[in-house]
Write a protein that holds these residues in place. Structure first.
Motif, PDB file in Angstrom:
ATOM      1  N   GLY A  81       1.897  -1.979  -5.659  1.00 51.68           N
ATOM      2  CA  GLY A  81       1.455  -0.977  -6.623  1.00 51.68           C
ATOM      3  C   GLY A  81       2.251   0.312  -6.521  1.00 51.68           C
ATOM      4  N   SER A 106      -5.867  -3.641 -14.045  1.00 46.02           N
ATOM      5  CA  SER A 106      -5.863  -4.382 -12.782  1.00 46.02           C
ATOM      6  C   SER A 106      -7.216  -4.285 -12.089  1.00 46.02           C
ATOM      7  CB  SER A 106      -4.763  -3.841 -11.862  1.00 46.02           C
ATOM      8  OG  SER A 106      -3.484  -3.995 -12.444  1.00 46.02           O
ATOM      9  N   TYR A 110     -10.369  -7.575 -11.429  1.00 50.19           N
ATOM     10  CA  TYR A 110     -11.036  -8.013 -10.200  1.00 50.19           C
ATOM     11  C   TYR A 110     -12.460  -8.524 -10.448  1.00 50.19           C
ATOM     12  CZ  TYR A 110     -13.582  -7.623  -5.810  1.00 50.19           C
ATOM     13  OH  TYR A 110     -14.420  -7.869  -4.743  1.00 50.19           O
ATOM     14  N   MET A 133      -5.252  -8.009  -7.258  1.00 53.02           N
ATOM     15  CA  MET A 133      -5.362  -7.196  -8.463  1.00 53.02           C
ATOM     16  C   MET A 133      -6.126  -5.892  -8.194  1.00 53.02           C
ATOM     17  SD  MET A 133      -3.651  -8.827 -10.684  1.00 53.02           S
ATOM     18  CE  MET A 133      -4.085  -7.876 -12.132  1.00 53.02           C
ATOM     19  N   PHE A 136      -3.870  -3.633  -6.040  1.00 55.57           N
ATOM     20  CA  PHE A 136      -2.742  -3.224  -6.881  1.00 55.57           C
ATOM     21  C   PHE A 136      -3.171  -2.106  -7.837  1.00 55.57           C
ATOM     22  CE2 PHE A 136      -0.055  -3.789 -10.692  1.00 55.57           C
ATOM     23  CZ  PHE A 136       1.204  -3.681 -10.115  1.00 55.57           C
ATOM     24  N   GLY A 137      -4.322  -2.268  -8.474  1.00 58.91           N
ATOM     25  CA  GLY A 137      -4.833  -1.237  -9.369  1.00 58.91           C
ATOM     26  C   GLY A 137      -5.206   0.034  -8.645  1.00 58.91           C
TER      27      GLY A 137
END
Length: 262
Positions: A81, A106, A110, A133, A136-137
């Protein structure tokens, strides 16, 4: 205790000469908007603390050594990310609002993936993608919000802004969101047991966790729709120059000389 501590801190801030967080640092227009966004990320981050832990421990019966594998997935996603933000901002020089939208998407992925995956006997490998995810977000969101904070506040108050976000996010909001999810999970389990569903305790817990993930999906998708419609550029496309520490030191010395002369 938080309300009492808050009153004491505000009183101290208003009555001493050099407060840890200056009263002027609270007066920036975009600060409160950024704090609300930080709180939203913390709300989304409360789902793995309560729901995912209850699912992996109470339904899948994974031990500590098994679930620690997910920490490596989170670390890899956080690194990805941050690199994604670097390429988006420095190489392609695209809008920060669109980058925030990618982060929200992202984060919303989830609970959607978890809602679809929850079932007894699930392999831990199936959790890699939703955990990736989410982390990453988180990395995209926190990196971009820190850039917004640096743009909205001068350097003298920037670290005060980081402290505000950290205290609010990791203090009352984290405790409140985790407590609400825990209370909601206990309520859903009791309600499903009272309805006499033809499942054992593991099945009842799976259904209850899936229901709460479903409610979280509605919140996340609603916020994502707002960001998709909010395609504007709140800050300039080129970042302002962050001063070096030597320059900051010279500024402090000049202020000290002015105070001493006065």
């Amino acid at each position: 205790m938080f309300i009492l501590t808050l009153c004491l801190c505000i009183g101290r801030m208003l009555n001493i000469r050099h407060a840890y967080i200056a009263p002027e640092a609270w007066k920036y227009k975009r600060l409160w908007q950024l704090l609300v966004l930080f709180d939203f990320v913390e709300f989304m981050g409360s789902t793995p603390k309560v729901l995912q832990t209850a699912f992996t421990g109470g339904v899948l019966h994974f031990g500590t050594f098994t679930t620690n594998v997910l920490n490596f997935v989170e670390w890899t996603a956080a690194l990805a990310g941050c690199l994604f933000c670097l390429v988006w901002i420095k190489v392609f020089k695209l809008k920060y609002t669109q980058l925030l939208t990618v982060g929200v998407a992202s984060l919303a992925a989830y609970p959607v993936l978890m809602y679809l995956l929850i079932m007894p006997g699930l392999n831990i490998e199936a959790l890699y993608l939703p955990v990736f995810m989410r982390s990453f977000g988180n990395a995209i969101f926190f990196t971009t919000l820190t850039i917004y904070l640096e743009e909205a506040m001068p350097f003298a108050h920037f670290f005060m802004g980081l402290t505000m976000a950290g205290i609010i996010r990791n203090g009352p909001i984290a405790t409140l969101c985790s407590g609400l999810y825990s209370l909601a999970l206990r309520h859903r389990i009791s309600d499903n047991l009272g309805r006499g569903l033809p499942y054992d305790m593991t099945g009842i817990m799976s259904i209850s966790i899936r229901q709460l993930y479903g409610y979280t999906c509605f919140v996340a998708i609603g916020v994502l729709i707002v960001f998709l419609l909010w395609d504007v550029q709140p800050v300039r496309s080129t970042l302002k120059k962050i001063p070096t520490w030597n320059f900051v030191g010279r500024m402090i010395k000049k202020k000290e000389k002015k105070v001493a002369n006065s």
